[in-house]
Design a protein around this motif. Sequence first.
Motif, short mmCIF file in Angstrom:
data_model
loop_
_atom_site.label_atom_id
_atom_site.label_comp_id
_atom_site.label_asym_id
_atom_site.label_seq_id
_atom_site.Cartn_x
_atom_site.Cartn_y
_atom_site.Cartn_z
N LEU A 12 16.04 -1.13 12.87
CA LEU A 12 14.78 -1.12 13.31
C LEU A 12 14.18 -1.46 15.20
N SER A 14 12.22 -2.16 17.59
CA SER A 14 11.33 -3.84 17.45
C SER A 14 12.43 -4.52 18.60
N SER A 15 11.51 -5.62 20.27
CA SER A 15 12.86 -6.06 20.70
C SER A 15 11.89 -7.81 19.86
N PRO A 17 12.76 -11.15 18.30
CA PRO A 17 13.33 -11.86 17.52
C PRO A 17 13.09 -12.12 15.73
N ARG A 19 10.97 -10.05 14.25
CA ARG A 19 11.30 -9.15 13.18
C ARG A 19 13.28 -9.22 12.62
N ARG A 20 13.54 -9.40 13.90
CA ARG A 20 14.86 -9.08 13.60
C ARG A 20 16.06 -9.87 12.36
N GLU A 21 15.41 -11.23 12.58
CA GLU A 21 15.37 -12.36 11.59
C GLU A 21 15.28 -11.55 10.10
N ILE A 32 18.97 -2.51 16.12
CA ILE A 32 17.74 -2.22 16.71
C ILE A 32 18.08 -1.85 17.65
#
Length: 234
Positions: A12, A14-15, A17, A19-21, A32
């Motif tokens: 991913l 992205s930074s 949170p 999108r990480r979830e 990540i």
Amino acid sequence: MNTMSQQTTLLLASSSPRRRELIGTIGLPVLIEAPDVDETMPEGTPPDELVEQLSLRKAGTVAGRNGEQTGTIVIGSDTVVVLDGRILGKPADGDEAFAMLRALSGRTHQVYTGITCIDAGCTLPPTVAEGRGTVMPFGDVGRYRVSAEGADGKPRALVGHTVSRVTFRPMSDKEIRAYIRTGEPMDKAGAYGVQGSGALFIEKIEGDFYSVMGLPLSLLYQLLLHWGIRPFQG
């Protein structure tokens, strides 16, 4: 989960949170890496093109850093809020956040979220950045295109977007200022977070809730199917 899915890692770009979830719900191994890209685009760029190009820029940057890694799919995403044809990005300060929220109050706006998936094991042709490829509809909420295919018939890159409609109930100036004091609006497109306290002001959502959060999970799943990645099928 089939053998191909077990061998696949999602990277991913992205930074965020949020999108990480969200990406963790797919059930595949996830890495990540923040993309650190220039997100400026020419003035007047249509929102659908803007989110697609920025998602491609993010995914392409991270894919380029990691070389040709077989079994890795790099994912980039970008979200903007659009009101009366005007794109609302992240507010620069509290005053701008107030102006955005005041404009959204009692109104319906659009949320565009772009997504790009790149096979990190392939070298991308220049046609990807040029926006070429077979365009396919994604229900009535979006579209995607197969930007390039390899000799095996599988894609090298897929780019798409969704559009959702969000309606805010009328908000008082006092409510808006109190919300801004929470700090939540300051790093969000349109100065609100649907997954946080901003949800208190939303009357309804027409479209994909997770796209409004920042990652169109259903569209992402559809894109992964093009590589034969089927996490929830035997």
